[in-house]
Design an enzyme around this catalytic site. Structure first.
Site, short mmCIF file in Angstrom:
data_model
loop_
_atom_site.label_atom_id
_atom_site.label_comp_id
_atom_site.label_asym_id
_atom_site.label_seq_id
_atom_site.Cartn_x
_atom_site.Cartn_y
_atom_site.Cartn_z
N GLY A 1 0.79 -1.17 -0.13
CA GLY A 1 0.00 0.03 -0.11
C GLY A 1 0.88 1.15 -0.03
O GLY A 1 0.96 2.25 0.88
N ALA A 2 1.92 1.19 -0.83
CA ALA A 2 3.11 2.15 -0.86
C ALA A 2 2.75 3.67 -1.69
O ALA A 2 3.72 4.24 -1.81
CB ALA A 2 4.28 1.54 -1.34
N ASP B 1 -2.55 -6.59 -7.57
CA ASP B 1 -3.55 -6.83 -6.37
C ASP B 1 -2.75 -7.58 -5.01
O ASP B 1 -2.39 -8.71 -5.23
CB ASP B 1 -4.77 -7.49 -6.86
CG ASP B 1 -5.63 -8.07 -5.79
OD1 ASP B 1 -5.44 -7.31 -4.68
OD2 ASP B 1 -6.34 -8.79 -6.12
N LEU C 1 -2.85 -1.05 3.40
CA LEU C 1 -3.71 -1.20 2.56
C LEU C 1 -4.94 -0.67 2.91
O LEU C 1 -5.31 -0.70 4.00
CB LEU C 1 -4.15 -2.46 2.32
CG LEU C 1 -3.01 -3.64 1.28
CD1 LEU C 1 -4.04 -4.81 0.79
CD2 LEU C 1 -2.64 -2.85 -0.02
N ALA C 2 -5.54 0.07 2.10
CA ALA C 2 -6.97 0.49 2.31
C ALA C 2 -7.78 0.43 0.82
O ALA C 2 -7.53 0.99 -0.03
CB ALA C 2 -7.12 2.01 2.49
N GLY D 1 -1.10 8.30 0.75
CA GLY D 1 -1.13 8.43 2.08
C GLY D 1 -0.18 7.90 3.03
O GLY D 1 1.11 8.24 2.79
N TYR D 2 -0.40 7.14 3.93
CA TYR D 2 0.44 6.61 5.26
C TYR D 2 1.56 5.81 4.52
O TYR D 2 2.66 5.55 5.06
CB TYR D 2 -0.35 6.06 6.25
CG TYR D 2 -0.90 6.99 7.20
CD1 TYR D 2 0.06 7.91 7.89
CD2 TYR D 2 -2.20 7.20 7.36
CE1 TYR D 2 -0.36 8.86 8.87
CE2 TYR D 2 -2.51 8.08 8.49
CZ TYR D 2 -1.72 8.76 9.04
OH TYR D 2 -2.05 9.69 10.17
N TYR E 1 -16.83 4.55 12.77
CA TYR E 1 -15.63 3.84 12.55
C TYR E 1 -15.22 2.99 13.53
O TYR E 1 -15.52 1.79 13.48
CB TYR E 1 -14.44 5.28 12.87
CG TYR E 1 -13.15 4.71 12.02
CD1 TYR E 1 -12.91 5.04 10.61
CD2 TYR E 1 -12.39 3.71 12.81
CE1 TYR E 1 -11.79 4.44 10.18
CE2 TYR E 1 -11.31 3.30 11.99
CZ TYR E 1 -11.01 3.56 10.85
OH TYR E 1 -9.91 2.92 10.11
N THR F 1 -6.88 11.54 3.25
CA THR F 1 -6.36 10.66 2.13
C THR F 1 -7.63 10.39 1.35
O THR F 1 -8.52 10.53 1.80
CB THR F 1 -5.54 9.52 2.74
OG1 THR F 1 -6.60 8.52 3.50
CG2 THR F 1 -4.61 9.96 3.90
P1 NAD Z 1 -4.85 5.54 0.91
O1 NAD Z 1 -6.04 5.51 0.05
O2 NAD Z 1 -4.04 6.96 0.81
O3 NAD Z 1 -3.68 4.35 0.48
C1 NAD Z 1 -4.02 2.93 0.12
C2 NAD Z 1 -2.90 2.16 -0.40
O4 NAD Z 1 -3.34 0.82 -0.78
C3 NAD Z 1 -2.60 2.51 -1.90
O5 NAD Z 1 -1.09 2.69 -2.04
C4 NAD Z 1 -3.38 1.79 -3.06
O6 NAD Z 1 -2.70 1.63 -4.08
C5 NAD Z 1 -3.06 0.40 -1.85
N1 NAD Z 1 -4.28 -0.56 -2.30
C6 NAD Z 1 -5.51 -0.68 -2.39
N2 NAD Z 1 -6.00 -1.76 -2.68
C7 NAD Z 1 -5.08 -2.34 -3.01
C8 NAD Z 1 -4.64 -3.66 -3.50
N3 NAD Z 1 -5.88 -4.46 -3.89
N4 NAD Z 1 -3.65 -4.07 -3.77
C9 NAD Z 1 -2.37 -3.54 -3.67
N5 NAD Z 1 -2.51 -2.17 -3.22
C10 NAD Z 1 -3.89 -1.62 -2.78
O7 NAD Z 1 -5.01 5.11 2.48
P2 NAD Z 1 -4.54 5.82 3.60
O8 NAD Z 1 -5.44 6.70 4.43
O9 NAD Z 1 -2.89 5.92 3.76
O10 NAD Z 1 -4.63 4.07 4.56
C11 NAD Z 1 -3.74 3.31 4.84
C12 NAD Z 1 -3.85 2.57 6.17
O11 NAD Z 1 -3.86 3.51 7.04
C13 NAD Z 1 -5.27 2.00 6.11
O12 NAD Z 1 -5.15 0.96 6.89
C14 NAD Z 1 -6.00 3.12 7.11
O13 NAD Z 1 -7.12 2.27 7.82
C15 NAD Z 1 -4.88 3.57 8.02
N6 NAD Z 1 -5.25 4.86 8.69
C16 NAD Z 1 -5.87 5.93 7.91
C17 NAD Z 1 -6.03 7.10 8.53
C18 NAD Z 1 -6.35 8.33 7.76
O14 NAD Z 1 -7.16 9.23 8.33
N7 NAD Z 1 -6.30 8.30 6.51
C19 NAD Z 1 -5.87 7.14 10.00
C20 NAD Z 1 -5.31 6.08 10.74
C21 NAD Z 1 -5.01 4.88 10.00
#
Ligand code: NAD
Length: 400
Positions: A57-58, A120, A148-149, A61-62, A244, A284
């Site tokens: 999930g690189a 995937d 991953l999200a 976002g995070y 949530y 994000t």
């Molecule tokens: P994001 O949407 O920015 O990133 C998601 C990543 O997952 C992307 O790199 C995307 O390409 C990848 N992805 C999605 N489906 C995929 C698949 N099938 N195969 C490969 N890659 C796939 O999301 P984010 O907000 O950075 O979330 C990342 C994690 O951080 C999640 O677990 C989320 O619950 C957690 N988080 C987010 C927040 C927030 O406020 N955004 C807060 C706390 C925790």
């Protein structure tokens, strides 16, 4: 530039549909990645960091911020797994595609190994590709970030397609929400999830796939002694709990916490540890899809910017690495064994100010008492728009 390239260059402007922007800007995304690299480099190197890192999930976002921190504050070689769309028929690629290309270029320019795997992450095939890449990178990884999200998961063994839902559990949830497209605060009522939706959400966003990744990496002897793996989660304040923490996504995240304990047991042989890090609520692509959360984030940003405690993804991830995981530090765990990098968000003084604003926020006072402007700016930046120094009237080739 060849004639074909000249012809394919276009002016790219944001086109927002609901909570997603369907265009993204290659130069802007590269500038956004560079901004994060600059931040990390300004903070300085972190000691004792991992040298070979896999981020699942690189691309945004995070996960992207974790990869940038590992590479540019720790000089790590990285493999990034993500699911993004390249440019097709003259249309822009997704932001994560451009981000990953920009990251790879910057990492290689800094003399670091960087490999992108677009596919995937839930599939066996992509796990196999990652293992292959780890072998090419030098054999074993000492950090695996699981970020991953996703709204959907096709199960690698059964082929069943599961879809996650963002719903309350048990009863209807009614509260304020922000229609970010129309800039209005309104009430929303969300029906509770049924049993099937609850278990499907756990299938998609729970700990099963994280376990499968670690199993596969362990079997392939791709985990270094002392390996750390971290997955990200959220808890947040009471106003968001029904949707949530106590909702379908919260059930999945509980399952991730259980997985962390199981994985730590599984990693005993290599002296490894699995952690869940509870991160701050941030704009994000994933969080903008959750009802209620964008309004909460707009109010939170206002309060945290005023108290100078505001952080974005890169500040959060730098702090996670520098104060919890490395630099000679050990994680400070809460009573449930989780890392709390959401500590500044959850500070009682911050939360009581946010709650007071929550009670009085309306469409009329939205711009005055919240940081909706900041929310929108951050949202556009996710897609490479609004970065200083980028000429958005200039034609660019979307096909990189
Ligand atoms: P994001 O949407 O920015 O990133 C998601 C990543 O997952 C992307 O790199 C995307 O390409 C990848 N992805 C999605 N489906 C995929 C698949 N099938 N195969 C490969 N890659 C796939 O999301 P984010 O907000 O950075 O979330 C990342 C994690 O951080 C999640 O677990 C989320 O619950 C957690 N988080 C987010 C927040 C927030 O406020 N955004 C807060 C706390 C925790």
């Amino acid at each position: 530039m060849s004639t074909t390239e000249e012809k394919s260059a276009i002016v790219i402007k944001p086109r927002i549909r609901g909570f997603i922007c369907i265009t993204s800007h290659p130069t802007g995304c590269a500038a956004h990645v560079q901004e994060q690299i600059d931040y990390v480099q300004k903070q300085g190197l972190i000691q004792g960091t991992p040298k070979k890192v896999l981020v699942i999930g690189a691309s945004t976002g995070y996960g992207l911020a974790s990869r940038i921190t590992a590479a540019f504050a720790g000089k790590a070689d990285t493999i990034g797994v993500f699911f993004e769309k390249p440019s097709e028929n003259g249309k822009p690629a997704t932001a994560g595609w451009y981000n990953s290309i920009a990251f790879e270029k910057a990492a290689k320019a800094a003399g670091l190994y960087a490999k992108n795997i677009n596919g995937d992450a839930f599939s066996d095939g992509v796990k196999e590709q990652a293992i292959q890449a780890i072998k090419e990178m030098g054999g074993k990884v000492d950090l695996v970030v699981y970020s991953l999200a996703s709204p959907v998961r096709s199960h690698p063994k059964s082929g069943t397609v599961f879809r996650s839902v963002l719903k309350p559990v048990g009863s209807v949830f009614t509260n304020k929400t922000l229609d970010t497209d129309k800039s209005i605060v309104k009430n929303i009522s969300i029906e509770p999830a049924n049993e099937q939706e609850m278990s499907d959400t756990v299938e998609v966003m729970g700990g099963d796939d994280w376990r499968l990744w670690i199993d596969a990496l362990k079997k392939a002897d791709a985990l270094a002694d002392g390996v750390v793996t971290v997955a990200y989660s959220y808890i947040g304040p009471e106003v968001t709990w029904p949707i949530y923490r106590d909702g379908t996504i919260g059930r999945a995240k509980k399952d991730v916490e259980i997985a962390a304990k199981d994985i730590t047991n599984e990693l005993a042989g290599v002296h490894g540890k699995a952690y869940v890090s509870i991160n701050k609520a941030l704009v994000t692509q994933a969080s903008s899809a959750i009802p209620v959360v964008p309004l909460y984030i707009s109010l939170l940003y206002k309060v945290m910017k005023e108290s100078k405690s505001h952080e974005g993804c890169i500040e959060q991830m730098y702090r996670l690495f520098a104060t919890q995981l490395y630099n000679g530090n050990r994680p400070h765990l809460d009573s449930e064994g989780r890392i709390r990098i959401d500590d500044w968000e959850m500070d009682p003084a911050t939360q009581s100010k946010v709650q007071a604003l929550w009670d009085k926020v309306t469409t009329e006072n939205l711009n005055e008492i919240s940081d909706f402007e900041g929310y929108k700016t951050e949202f556009l930046k996710l897609f490479g728009f609004g970065l200083s120094g980028v000429d958005y009237d200039k034609e660019v080739d979307p096909a990189i």
